[in-house]
Motif scaffolding. Structure first.
Motif, PDB file in Angstrom:
ATOM      1  N   GLN A  31       0.962  -1.296   0.078  1.00  0.00           N
ATOM      2  CA  GLN A  31       0.001  -0.024   0.020  1.00  0.00           C
ATOM      3  C   GLN A  31       0.858   1.321  -0.001  1.00  0.00           C
ATOM      4  OE1 GLN A  31      -0.343  -2.649   2.291  1.00  0.00           O
ATOM      5  NE2 GLN A  31      -2.523  -3.440   1.853  1.00  0.00           N
ATOM      6  N   LEU A  32       1.799   1.222   0.704  1.00  0.00           N
ATOM      7  CA  LEU A  32       2.826   2.501   0.787  1.00  0.00           C
ATOM      8  C   LEU A  32       3.474   2.649  -0.535  1.00  0.00           C
ATOM      9  CD1 LEU A  32       3.838   4.589   2.788  1.00  0.00           C
ATOM     10  CD2 LEU A  32       2.398   2.672   3.692  1.00  0.00           C
ATOM     11  N   ARG A  33       3.937   1.689  -1.308  1.00  0.00           N
ATOM     12  CA  ARG A  33       4.690   1.631  -2.367  1.00  0.00           C
ATOM     13  C   ARG A  33       3.344   2.440  -3.469  1.00  0.00           C
ATOM     14  NH1 ARG A  33       8.258  -2.661  -4.645  1.00  0.00           N
ATOM     15  NH2 ARG A  33       9.867  -1.383  -3.499  1.00  0.00           N
ATOM     16  N   GLN A  34       2.388   2.105  -3.446  1.00  0.00           N
ATOM     17  CA  GLN A  34       1.295   2.765  -4.402  1.00  0.00           C
ATOM     18  C   GLN A  34       1.238   4.246  -4.089  1.00  0.00           C
ATOM     19  OE1 GLN A  34      -2.384   0.730  -4.492  1.00  0.00           O
ATOM     20  NE2 GLN A  34      -1.623  -1.247  -4.982  1.00  0.00           N
ATOM     21  N   LEU A  35       1.142   4.519  -2.737  1.00  0.00           N
ATOM     22  CA  LEU A  35       1.085   5.830  -2.297  1.00  0.00           C
ATOM     23  C   LEU A  35       2.521   6.629  -2.619  1.00  0.00           C
ATOM     24  CD1 LEU A  35      -0.132   6.887   1.024  1.00  0.00           C
ATOM     25  CD2 LEU A  35       2.304   7.867   0.269  1.00  0.00           C
ATOM     26  N   VAL A  36       3.695   6.092  -2.576  1.00  0.00           N
ATOM     27  CA  VAL A  36       4.994   6.708  -2.926  1.00  0.00           C
ATOM     28  C   VAL A  36       4.961   6.857  -4.475  1.00  0.00           C
ATOM     29  CG1 VAL A  36       7.322   6.285  -3.202  1.00  0.00           C
ATOM     30  CG2 VAL A  36       6.307   5.889  -0.961  1.00  0.00           C
ATOM     31  N   GLU A  37       4.577   5.714  -5.151  1.00  0.00           N
ATOM     32  CA  GLU A  37       4.646   6.149  -6.755  1.00  0.00           C
ATOM     33  C   GLU A  37       3.482   7.269  -7.254  1.00  0.00           C
ATOM     34  OE1 GLU A  37       3.135   2.379  -7.886  1.00  0.00           O
ATOM     35  OE2 GLU A  37       4.895   1.266  -7.902  1.00  0.00           O
ATOM     36  N   GLY A  38       2.403   7.278  -6.328  1.00  0.00           N
ATOM     37  CA  GLY A  38       1.569   8.676  -6.617  1.00  0.00           C
ATOM     38  C   GLY A  38       2.376   9.811  -6.434  1.00  0.00           C
ATOM     39  N   MET A  39       3.132   9.756  -5.151  1.00  0.00           N
ATOM     40  CA  MET A  39       3.831  11.202  -5.138  1.00  0.00           C
ATOM     41  C   MET A  39       4.885  11.346  -6.002  1.00  0.00           C
ATOM     42  SD  MET A  39       4.393  10.748  -0.673  1.00  0.00           S
ATOM     43  CE  MET A  39       3.134  11.091   0.387  1.00  0.00           C
ATOM     44  N   VAL A  40       5.521  10.251  -6.477  1.00  0.00           N
ATOM     45  CA  VAL A  40       6.934  10.299  -7.608  1.00  0.00           C
ATOM     46  C   VAL A  40       6.247  10.846  -8.751  1.00  0.00           C
ATOM     47  CG1 VAL A  40       8.369   9.224  -8.676  1.00  0.00           C
ATOM     48  CG2 VAL A  40       8.230   8.782  -6.493  1.00  0.00           C
ATOM     49  N   GLU A  41       4.971  10.358  -8.999  1.00  0.00           N
ATOM     50  CA  GLU A  41       4.360  10.940 -10.488  1.00  0.00           C
ATOM     51  C   GLU A  41       3.975  12.236 -10.208  1.00  0.00           C
ATOM     52  OE1 GLU A  41       0.873   8.320 -10.941  1.00  0.00           O
ATOM     53  OE2 GLU A  41       2.188   6.462 -11.448  1.00  0.00           O
ATOM     54  N   ARG A  42       3.452  12.909  -9.214  1.00  0.00           N
ATOM     55  CA  ARG A  42       3.345  14.324  -8.989  1.00  0.00           C
ATOM     56  C   ARG A  42       4.335  15.021  -8.957  1.00  0.00           C
ATOM     57  NH1 ARG A  42      -0.705  11.695  -5.798  1.00  0.00           N
ATOM     58  NH2 ARG A  42       0.519  12.088  -3.875  1.00  0.00           N
ATOM     59  N   LEU A  43       5.550  14.635  -8.636  1.00  0.00           N
ATOM     60  CA  LEU A  43       6.804  15.415  -8.681  1.00  0.00           C
ATOM     61  C   LEU A  43       7.146  15.325 -10.362  1.00  0.00           C
ATOM     62  CD1 LEU A  43       9.426  16.504  -7.631  1.00  0.00           C
ATOM     63  CD2 LEU A  43      10.346  14.323  -7.390  1.00  0.00           C
ATOM     64  N   PRO A  72       9.596  11.016  11.316  1.00  0.00           N
ATOM     65  CA  PRO A  72       9.983  12.349  10.661  1.00  0.00           C
ATOM     66  C   PRO A  72      10.132  11.809   9.179  1.00  0.00           C
ATOM     67  CG  PRO A  72      11.701  10.989  11.763  1.00  0.00           C
ATOM     68  CD  PRO A  72      10.614  10.507  12.455  1.00  0.00           C
ATOM     69  N   VAL A  73      10.296  10.459   8.971  1.00  0.00           N
ATOM     70  CA  VAL A  73      10.311  10.003   7.131  1.00  0.00           C
ATOM     71  C   VAL A  73       8.893  10.267   6.899  1.00  0.00           C
ATOM     72  CG1 VAL A  73      10.646   8.349   5.656  1.00  0.00           C
ATOM     73  CG2 VAL A  73      11.995   8.565   7.730  1.00  0.00           C
ATOM     74  N   MET A  74       7.833  10.088   7.398  1.00  0.00           N
ATOM     75  CA  MET A  74       6.656  10.186   6.919  1.00  0.00           C
ATOM     76  C   MET A  74       6.010  11.706   6.714  1.00  0.00           C
ATOM     77  SD  MET A  74       3.450   8.670   5.986  1.00  0.00           S
ATOM     78  CE  MET A  74       3.350   7.037   6.304  1.00  0.00           C
ATOM     79  N   LEU A  75       6.494  12.275   7.868  1.00  0.00           N
ATOM     80  CA  LEU A  75       6.077  13.794   7.884  1.00  0.00           C
ATOM     81  C   LEU A  75       6.937  14.596   6.678  1.00  0.00           C
ATOM     82  CD1 LEU A  75       4.860  16.162   9.347  1.00  0.00           C
ATOM     83  CD2 LEU A  75       6.808  16.395  10.843  1.00  0.00           C
ATOM     84  N   ARG A  76       8.286  14.291   6.353  1.00  0.00           N
ATOM     85  CA  ARG A  76       9.016  15.029   5.426  1.00  0.00           C
ATOM     86  C   ARG A  76       8.289  14.521   3.818  1.00  0.00           C
ATOM     87  NH1 ARG A  76      14.427  12.902   2.640  1.00  0.00           N
ATOM     88  NH2 ARG A  76      14.569  14.668   1.162  1.00  0.00           N
ATOM     89  N   ALA A  77       7.901  13.342   3.885  1.00  0.00           N
ATOM     90  CA  ALA A  77       7.158  12.826   2.503  1.00  0.00           C
ATOM     91  C   ALA A  77       5.986  13.676   2.401  1.00  0.00           C
ATOM     92  CB  ALA A  77       6.906  11.320   2.543  1.00  0.00           C
ATOM     93  N   TYR A  78       5.228  13.750   3.498  1.00  0.00           N
ATOM     94  CA  TYR A  78       3.937  14.587   2.992  1.00  0.00           C
ATOM     95  C   TYR A  78       4.079  16.080   2.945  1.00  0.00           C
ATOM     96  CZ  TYR A  78       0.452  10.748   2.821  1.00  0.00           C
ATOM     97  OH  TYR A  78      -0.317   9.774   2.721  1.00  0.00           O
ATOM     98  N   GLU A  79       4.963  16.470   3.766  1.00  0.00           N
ATOM     99  CA  GLU A  79       5.193  17.889   3.613  1.00  0.00           C
ATOM    100  C   GLU A  79       5.994  18.246   1.961  1.00  0.00           C
ATOM    101  OE1 GLU A  79       6.742  21.137   6.315  1.00  0.00           O
ATOM    102  OE2 GLU A  79       7.268  19.315   7.648  1.00  0.00           O
ATOM    103  N   THR A  80       6.488  17.414   1.569  1.00  0.00           N
ATOM    104  CA  THR A  80       7.253  17.437   0.346  1.00  0.00           C
ATOM    105  C   THR A  80       6.207  17.420  -0.722  1.00  0.00           C
ATOM    106  OG1 THR A  80       9.272  16.606   1.058  1.00  0.00           O
ATOM    107  CG2 THR A  80       9.121  16.455  -1.253  1.00  0.00           C
ATOM    108  N   ASP A  81       5.472  16.282  -0.595  1.00  0.00           N
ATOM    109  CA  ASP A  81       4.220  16.236  -1.515  1.00  0.00           C
ATOM    110  C   ASP A  81       3.325  17.672  -1.466  1.00  0.00           C
ATOM    111  OD1 ASP A  81       2.786  14.736  -3.448  1.00  0.00           O
ATOM    112  OD2 ASP A  81       1.320  14.417  -1.863  1.00  0.00           O
TER     113      ASP A  81
END
Length: 476
Positions: free
Chosen positions: A296-308, A435-444
């Motif tokens: 599930q996290l991989r799908q979430l991360v893939e969405g973030m990378v696609e938006r980037l 911090p890893v999760m928080l940084r990912a969502y702040e970055t997105d």
């Protein structure tokens, strides 16, 4: 067959054709129009309902022999057609569907001049003036009366909680502050939020406040009534009536006021963190939660990378920071691969200082649960880690700090820390411990802000870019 291909009409044939040239000019100028930068090439009708008969005869004479301007009123759902890119010959596509309340008069009185759409030259409304009827008291009263009486008008449905009363005689006024929707206040008792971009399905702006109200959460004004359209067997949420918090100040205004005075905002930020945690706790009780593992996290991360990647194409100034920003997302994927899991639940989805109200008694409320309107409804209704809302609020403190005429050193950092501490006091979980999760969502979120500002407010682009620079190196 799509909803746009099977319009529901209880109004004059040819109505949309007569309005088409005026709407092409007027609609793109509205704050809530999402297709800015691309011309409108036409419209298709999703639904049309006549709420008040339009004036068809010469107006009667009033006192002193002056004509009395009669009022007609139409509720329209129209889909704007726009090219995929703003270039000659680019292919068209059916775009967003918009809710319009169109008033019709022989002549527009001066008080309604800001509402003018234009003068119709052909079709069933030829010779008449049309305008945005939400500026006018009588159309606003029609909507409230329909909600009070649970009316059925064509495909329109007006619903009300059985234990809620709506008094008659409440004087309406349109709120003129810039919004992505439109709001009418009735006598300082209720506020009706009319959604402008309409999509079929269950809208979280009604779904979540209803769930929170029924769970007994006092941090969100409980829906009193709501307005929907029944089209193609699916509900389309059009508006929500809620209690109006009289004398309330939104968090953005309050933060800027305190900044201007050089005052500390930490106590309010802490209280706001507590309020956010109370809402998250109530949502987790009222609606299902899920566990996010590696897949599930991989799908979430893939969405973030696609938006980037899409953002880098749209705003090339992001390109030098792309590797560092991507590392924020891959670090989260790496953590999930090690076996870490997270709980996801329904969240606000677009939380920032402007979505929070502080009452004169000092209590904080959260409003506007629509989520980010640019994202698909199904995505907005998906369970998410609560840190998504927290990241949005942390970014909002940063925006406020950069908006001050006289910057206060360390103001945003102090607010961020206080907000997280307040959140931990209620939830038992400090967001800074992940911090890893928080940084990912702040970055997105910061990437989303860069694209938005580049398109709509270029002068604001340095604000999210400063966060991008920080977040791109945070993991180094």
């Amino acid at each position: 067959m799509s909803e746009a291909a099977t319009p529901t009409v209880t109004a004059s044939p040819g109505l949309l054709a007569s309005l088409d040239p005026l709407l092409r000019e007027w609609l793109p100028r509205q704050r809530w129009f999402a297709g800015k930068g691309r011309p409108v090439t036409g419209f298709s009708l999703v639904a049309a309902t006549e709420l008040l008969p339009s004036p068809r005869l010469p107006a009667p004479l009033g006192q002193g022999g002056a004509p009395v301007s009669r009022l007609g009123l139409y509720h329209l759902l129209v889909r704007a057609h726009q090219p995929l890119v703003p270039a000659p010959g680019a292919p068209e596509q059916p775009g967003d569907c918009y809710q319009l309340l169109i008033g019709v008069r022989e002549a527009l009185p001066p008080r309604l001049a800001p509402a003018l759409i234009g003068h119709v030259t052909e079709g069933p409304l030829a010779g008449r003036t049309v305008y945005d009827a939400l500026y006018d008291a009588r159309p606003a009263e029609v909507l409230l009366e329909a909600l009070r009486t649970r009316a059925r008008i064509g495909r329109l449905r007006f619903e009300r909680e059985t234990d809620q009363e709506i008094r008659t005689g409440l004087v309406p006024r349109l709120m003129t502050a810039e919004q992505s929707n439109s709001s009418v206040v009735y006598g300082d008792t209720f506020i009706l939020k009319l959604l402008r971009r309409i999509v079929p399905g269950v809208n979280p702006d009604l779904e979540l406040p209803l769930a929170l109200a029924r769970a007994g959460c006092p941090r969100v004004p409980a829906p009193t009534a709501w307005m929907t359209a029944d089209l193609a067997g699916r509900p389309w949420v059009l508006g929500v009536l809620q209690p109006y918090v009289q004398g309330a100040t939104d968090g953005w205004e309050l933060a800027l006021r305190e900044l201007a005075k050089g005052e500390d905002f930490a106590a309010e930020a802490r209280a706001l963190g507590r309020a956010t945690a109370e809402v998250h706790t109530a949502l987790a009780r009222a609606l299902p939660t899920v566990t996010l593992g590696h897949s599930q996290l991989r799908q979430l991360v893939e969405g973030m990378v696609e938006r980037l990647e899409a953002a880098v194409q749209a705003v090339p100034v992001l390109r030098p920071y792309a590797p560092g920003l991507r590392s924020a997302f891959t670090a989260l994927d790496d953590l999930a691969a090690e076996g870490h899991t997270w709980t996801a639940q329904r969240v606000h989805g677009d939380l920032h200082l402007g979505q929070c109200l502080r009452s004169p008694s000092g209590e904080w409320s959260l409003i506007d649960f629509e989520g980010e309107p640019a994202r698909p409804l199904a995505e907005r209704r998906m369970p998410q880690p609560p840190v998504r809302d927290i990241a949005g609020m942390l970014r909002s403190f940063d925006y406020a700090a950069h908006s001050a005429e006289s910057p206060v050193p360390g103001w945003a950092e102090t607010c961020r820390a206080a907000y997280c501490s307040g959140y931990a006091e209620v939830s038992g979980r400090d967001p800074r411990t992940d911090p890893v999760m928080l940084r990912a969502y702040e970055t997105d979120k910061a990437i989303y802000e860069v694209v938005y500002e580049a398109r709509h407010r270029p002068d604001w682009l340095p604000v999210p870019l400063s966060a991008v620079r920080r977040l791109a190196t945070a993991g180094v």
